[in-house]
Design a protein around this motif. Sequence first.
Motif, short mmCIF file in Angstrom:
data_model
loop_
_atom_site.label_atom_id
_atom_site.label_comp_id
_atom_site.label_asym_id
_atom_site.label_seq_id
_atom_site.Cartn_x
_atom_site.Cartn_y
_atom_site.Cartn_z
N SER A 16 0.85 -1.18 0.00
CA SER A 16 0.00 0.00 0.00
C SER A 16 0.88 1.23 0.00
O SER A 16 2.03 1.18 0.45
CB SER A 16 -0.90 -0.01 1.24
OG SER A 16 -1.53 1.25 1.41
N THR A 17 0.36 2.32 -0.50
CA THR A 17 1.13 3.57 -0.45
C THR A 17 1.16 4.15 0.96
O THR A 17 2.02 4.97 1.28
CB THR A 17 0.54 4.61 -1.41
OG1 THR A 17 -0.84 4.82 -1.09
CG2 THR A 17 0.66 4.15 -2.86
N LYS A 18 0.24 3.73 1.82
CA LYS A 18 0.19 4.21 3.20
C LYS A 18 1.14 3.41 4.08
O LYS A 18 1.28 2.19 3.91
CB LYS A 18 -1.23 4.13 3.75
CG LYS A 18 -2.23 5.00 3.01
CD LYS A 18 -3.62 4.86 3.61
CE LYS A 18 -4.64 5.73 2.88
NZ LYS A 18 -6.00 5.59 3.44
N ILE A 49 5.40 8.13 -1.51
CA ILE A 49 6.08 7.19 -0.62
C ILE A 49 7.47 7.75 -0.31
O ILE A 49 8.26 7.98 -1.22
CB ILE A 49 6.20 5.80 -1.27
CG1 ILE A 49 4.81 5.21 -1.50
CG2 ILE A 49 7.05 4.86 -0.41
CD1 ILE A 49 4.82 3.93 -2.32
N THR A 82 4.25 3.12 4.18
CA THR A 82 5.29 2.41 3.42
C THR A 82 6.46 3.36 3.17
O THR A 82 6.28 4.55 2.95
CB THR A 82 4.72 1.91 2.07
OG1 THR A 82 3.66 0.99 2.33
CG2 THR A 82 5.80 1.20 1.25
N LEU A 100 0.97 -1.19 -5.98
CA LEU A 100 0.77 0.13 -5.38
C LEU A 100 -0.39 0.89 -6.03
O LEU A 100 -1.12 1.61 -5.34
CB LEU A 100 2.06 0.95 -5.48
CG LEU A 100 3.21 0.48 -4.58
CD1 LEU A 100 4.48 1.27 -4.88
CD2 LEU A 100 2.84 0.62 -3.10
N SER A 114 7.81 6.34 -6.47
CA SER A 114 7.54 6.68 -5.06
C SER A 114 7.25 8.16 -4.91
O SER A 114 6.43 8.57 -4.08
CB SER A 114 8.72 6.26 -4.17
OG SER A 114 9.82 7.14 -4.31
N LEU A 156 3.72 8.78 -6.01
CA LEU A 156 2.72 8.21 -5.11
C LEU A 156 2.84 8.69 -3.67
O LEU A 156 2.05 8.30 -2.81
CB LEU A 156 2.81 6.68 -5.15
CG LEU A 156 2.50 6.04 -6.51
CD1 LEU A 156 2.84 4.56 -6.50
CD2 LEU A 156 1.04 6.27 -6.88
#
Length: 203
Positions: free
Chosen positions: A8-10, A49, A12, A165, A44, A47
């Motif tokens: 998940s992007t959360k 991250i 991470t 992702l 990243s 998104l």
Amino acid sequence: MAKIGRLSTKDTVLLLCDMQEKFRPNIFQFTNIVSNAARLLQASRVLGIPPILTEQYPKGLGPTVPELGAEDLKAHAKTSFTMMIEEVQKELEALGNPKRAILCGIEAHACIACTTFDLLEKGVEVHIVADAVSSRSQTDRLFALSRLKQSGAYLTTTEGVLLQLVQDAKHPNFKEVLTAAALFHHIGLDFMGLEETSLPKCL
């Protein structure tokens, strides 16, 4: 419920380990390793991250290679094999101690292995990007990946990470992530040193 390793992007973080100039002539498939890590870093950023970068004894091994595209990141210098030095742990704490780590870089049997063990002991879910991780020898690389899977890390690929992702072609950043990441399929098999049908059994 069993852990399945869904990304998940959360919660991470992307960990970029020691991709430095002096390693360039000696690491198996170095160019592809850095290229895939660069794609992960670009994605990243799209998104949201956060990335963390380390360098192993930069005085002797040189700086991070420019093609990684990490010039804007603070490189944490270290001499230990693990990335989990005090400065990195403080950065992780500032990020709220992410629950998942996407890990790439070198060397698989040294710094990647030690970092993975430390993260797993802290309860962090570790996703090792197999086509963005290497060693000087393919033997060390393959056995390190097998050993780390035994310890509970998840083995994945650059493409696998990106698709997990975004999850859906309707994701607002889908095209941007795939463009930034230059999505591909066949870099892995020759590089892995395995036939496609044997890969799950071996790793």
